[in-house]
Design an enzyme around this catalytic site. Structure first.
Site, PDB file in Angstrom:
ATOM      1  N   ASP A  19       0.854  -1.194   0.000  1.00  0.00           N
ATOM      2  CA  ASP A  19       0.000   0.000   0.000  1.00  0.00           C
ATOM      3  C   ASP A  19       0.888   1.242   0.000  1.00  0.00           C
ATOM      4  O   ASP A  19       1.459   1.594   1.034  1.00  0.00           O
ATOM      5  CB  ASP A  19      -0.907   0.008   1.244  1.00  0.00           C
ATOM      6  CG  ASP A  19      -1.857   1.183   1.210  1.00  0.00           C
ATOM      7  OD1 ASP A  19      -2.963   1.045   0.660  1.00  0.00           O
ATOM      8  OD2 ASP A  19      -1.473   2.262   1.702  1.00  0.00           O
ATOM      9  N   GLU A  21       2.010   5.185  -0.159  1.00  0.00           N
ATOM     10  CA  GLU A  21       1.553   6.563   0.082  1.00  0.00           C
ATOM     11  C   GLU A  21       2.368   7.444  -0.844  1.00  0.00           C
ATOM     12  O   GLU A  21       3.540   7.150  -1.124  1.00  0.00           O
ATOM     13  CB  GLU A  21       1.774   6.984   1.545  1.00  0.00           C
ATOM     14  CG  GLU A  21       1.037   6.132   2.562  1.00  0.00           C
ATOM     15  CD  GLU A  21      -0.457   6.029   2.325  1.00  0.00           C
ATOM     16  OE1 GLU A  21      -1.080   7.032   1.922  1.00  0.00           O
ATOM     17  OE2 GLU A  21      -1.015   4.933   2.528  1.00  0.00           O
ATOM     18  N   ASP A 128      -2.281   1.406  -6.770  1.00  0.00           N
ATOM     19  CA  ASP A 128      -0.866   1.304  -6.379  1.00  0.00           C
ATOM     20  C   ASP A 128       0.027   0.820  -7.522  1.00  0.00           C
ATOM     21  O   ASP A 128       1.065   1.428  -7.816  1.00  0.00           O
ATOM     22  CB  ASP A 128      -0.727   0.350  -5.180  1.00  0.00           C
ATOM     23  CG  ASP A 128      -1.521   0.838  -3.988  1.00  0.00           C
ATOM     24  OD1 ASP A 128      -0.940   1.408  -3.067  1.00  0.00           O
ATOM     25  OD2 ASP A 128      -2.765   0.665  -4.002  1.00  0.00           O
ATOM     26  N   HIS A 185      -4.267   5.578   6.340  1.00  0.00           N
ATOM     27  CA  HIS A 185      -3.398   6.300   5.394  1.00  0.00           C
ATOM     28  C   HIS A 185      -1.928   6.312   5.804  1.00  0.00           C
ATOM     29  O   HIS A 185      -1.124   7.026   5.215  1.00  0.00           O
ATOM     30  CB  HIS A 185      -3.883   7.733   5.121  1.00  0.00           C
ATOM     31  CG  HIS A 185      -5.287   7.781   4.595  1.00  0.00           C
ATOM     32  ND1 HIS A 185      -5.641   7.230   3.380  1.00  0.00           N
ATOM     33  CD2 HIS A 185      -6.419   8.289   5.128  1.00  0.00           C
ATOM     34  CE1 HIS A 185      -6.929   7.414   3.200  1.00  0.00           C
ATOM     35  NE2 HIS A 185      -7.435   8.044   4.248  1.00  0.00           N
ATOM     36  N   ASP A 190      -2.059   0.492   6.587  1.00  0.00           N
ATOM     37  CA  ASP A 190      -3.011   0.105   5.531  1.00  0.00           C
ATOM     38  C   ASP A 190      -2.688  -1.308   5.024  1.00  0.00           C
ATOM     39  O   ASP A 190      -3.590  -2.125   4.815  1.00  0.00           O
ATOM     40  CB  ASP A 190      -2.962   1.095   4.356  1.00  0.00           C
ATOM     41  CG  ASP A 190      -3.669   2.416   4.661  1.00  0.00           C
ATOM     42  OD1 ASP A 190      -4.328   2.513   5.710  1.00  0.00           O
ATOM     43  OD2 ASP A 190      -3.552   3.352   3.837  1.00  0.00           O
TER      44      ASP A 190
HETATM   45  P1  AMP Z   1      -4.385   5.473   0.794  1.00  0.00           P
HETATM   46  O1  AMP Z   1      -3.720   4.181   0.491  1.00  0.00           O
HETATM   47  O2  AMP Z   1      -5.864   5.422   0.867  1.00  0.00           O
HETATM   48  O3  AMP Z   1      -3.769   6.006   2.055  1.00  0.00           O
HETATM   49  O4  AMP Z   1      -4.050   6.480  -0.379  1.00  0.00           O
HETATM   50  C1  AMP Z   1      -2.865   6.417  -1.127  1.00  0.00           C
HETATM   51  C2  AMP Z   1      -2.501   7.792  -1.608  1.00  0.00           C
HETATM   52  O5  AMP Z   1      -3.604   8.347  -2.339  1.00  0.00           O
HETATM   53  C3  AMP Z   1      -2.199   8.821  -0.524  1.00  0.00           C
HETATM   54  O6  AMP Z   1      -0.846   8.750  -0.075  1.00  0.00           O
HETATM   55  C4  AMP Z   1      -2.458  10.110  -1.263  1.00  0.00           C
HETATM   56  O7  AMP Z   1      -1.385  10.461  -2.108  1.00  0.00           O
HETATM   57  C5  AMP Z   1      -3.649   9.748  -2.138  1.00  0.00           C
HETATM   58  N1  AMP Z   1      -4.905  10.132  -1.462  1.00  0.00           N
HETATM   59  C6  AMP Z   1      -5.640   9.366  -0.634  1.00  0.00           C
HETATM   60  N2  AMP Z   1      -6.724  10.037  -0.187  1.00  0.00           N
HETATM   61  C7  AMP Z   1      -6.670  11.257  -0.767  1.00  0.00           C
HETATM   62  C8  AMP Z   1      -7.493  12.426  -0.729  1.00  0.00           C
HETATM   63  N3  AMP Z   1      -8.609  12.473   0.003  1.00  0.00           N
HETATM   64  N4  AMP Z   1      -7.116  13.516  -1.454  1.00  0.00           N
HETATM   65  C9  AMP Z   1      -5.993  13.480  -2.211  1.00  0.00           C
HETATM   66  N5  AMP Z   1      -5.171  12.422  -2.295  1.00  0.00           N
HETATM   67  C10 AMP Z   1      -5.499  11.325  -1.582  1.00  0.00           C
HETATM   68 MG    MG Z   2      -2.520   3.885   2.232  1.00  0.00          MG
HETATM   69 MG    MG Z   3      -3.970   2.522  -0.509  1.00  0.00          MG
END
Ligand code: AMP
Ligand code: MG
Ligand code: MG
Length: 232
Positions: A19, A21, A128, A185, A190
């Site tokens: 996962d 970021e 991803d 996040h 995650d």
């Molecule tokens: P996640 O695995 O859900 O934490 O998301 C992976 C990546 O997507 C994060 O590190 C951000 O770069 C992007 N991301 C997730 N949620 C948002 C959001 N609400 N607004 C903008 N970018 C986001």
């Molecule tokens: Mg994440």
């Molecule tokens: Mg993710």
């Protein structure tokens, strides 16, 4: 967790759950310039349902080195952590070494033709591996190992198996009576929580299969050369 029913018939014995970021900005979900800033993965033994190894590396963004406060608030990743991180190419080398060591230790392979245990990637959505890693490697001309070209999209498998659309990873866990552990996040949290979700899905009888395959780099180059050759 106890082994899933029918575990002897599993197509895969292990999953690498990852996962990423990435850099981000408020309201720009599909920014073309996302750069990975956290590269975490856990190795899940599907027979025992246990995470048996973890990898985590912070990655230094090069195109937009200063994190937005939105990004730090969302991911919990600080400027200091990414400044002390490694470039993506180095991170992929470190990850590949971790992977190679585990493949030897657990006699596992990404290739179906190799005897032994089978392993593939699992992620929450296609983002991803289809978007984030793929685009950044292409932009920066970083060689991407072919093992990243196949994965199981856990979100898709979840939707098909339970016939409902969950509200994110935390919502998917909640629908099964589970609580997200740690910080949402944070890439490593995650990945761990996605692994927990997969264990429960397996236990409920869901079959984990590859949902997406990208063409390997060599194949793409050959196809491009063939098109080029035809034109001239
Ligand atoms: P996640 O695995 O859900 O934490 O998301 C992976 C990546 O997507 C994060 O590190 C951000 O770069 C992007 N991301 C997730 N949620 C948002 C959001 N609400 N607004 C903008 N970018 C986001
Ligand atoms: Mg994440
Ligand atoms: Mg993710």
């Amino acid at each position: 967790m106890s082994p899933p029913p029918g575990s002897l018939l599993l197509e895969f014995q292990y999953l690498v759950v990852l996962d990423f970021e990435s850099t981000c900005w408020e309201g720009k979900w599909n920014a073309p310039q996302h750069e990975i800033i956290e590269f975490p993965a856990v190795l899940l033994n599907l027979q025992s349902g246990e995470v048996i190894s973890e990898f985590q590396q912070y990655v230094m963004p090069m195109e937009q080195p200063v994190l937005s406060s939105f990004c730090t608030n969302l991911t919990g990743i600080t400027q200091e952590q990414v400044d002390a991180g490694v470039p993506l190419g180095t991170c992929i080398c470190l990850f590949s070494k971790w992977m190679q060591h585990l493949c030897e230790q657990h006699k596992m392979s990404f290739c179906a033709a190799v005897p032994g245990n089978r392993v593939t990637f699992a992620t929450w959505s296609d983002w991803d591996l289809e978007i984030c890693l793929q685009r950044e490697c292409t932009r920066k001309r970083i060689r991407k190992p072919d093992f990243f070209n196949q994965w199981a999209d856990v979100k898709l498998l979840y939707k098909k198996f339970y016939r409902r659309s969950p509200k994110g990873l935390a919502g998917a866990l909640q629908d099964l009576g589970l609580t997200f552990q740690g910080r949402e996040h944070s890439g490593i949290c995650d990945a761990r929580n996605t692994a927990t979700l997969i264990s429960h899905m397996l236990h409920d009888g869901c079959v984990i299969t590859v949902t997406k395959s990208l063409a390997p780099e060599a194949q793409k180059t050959r196809a491009l050369l063939a098109i080029h050759g035809k034109k001239h």
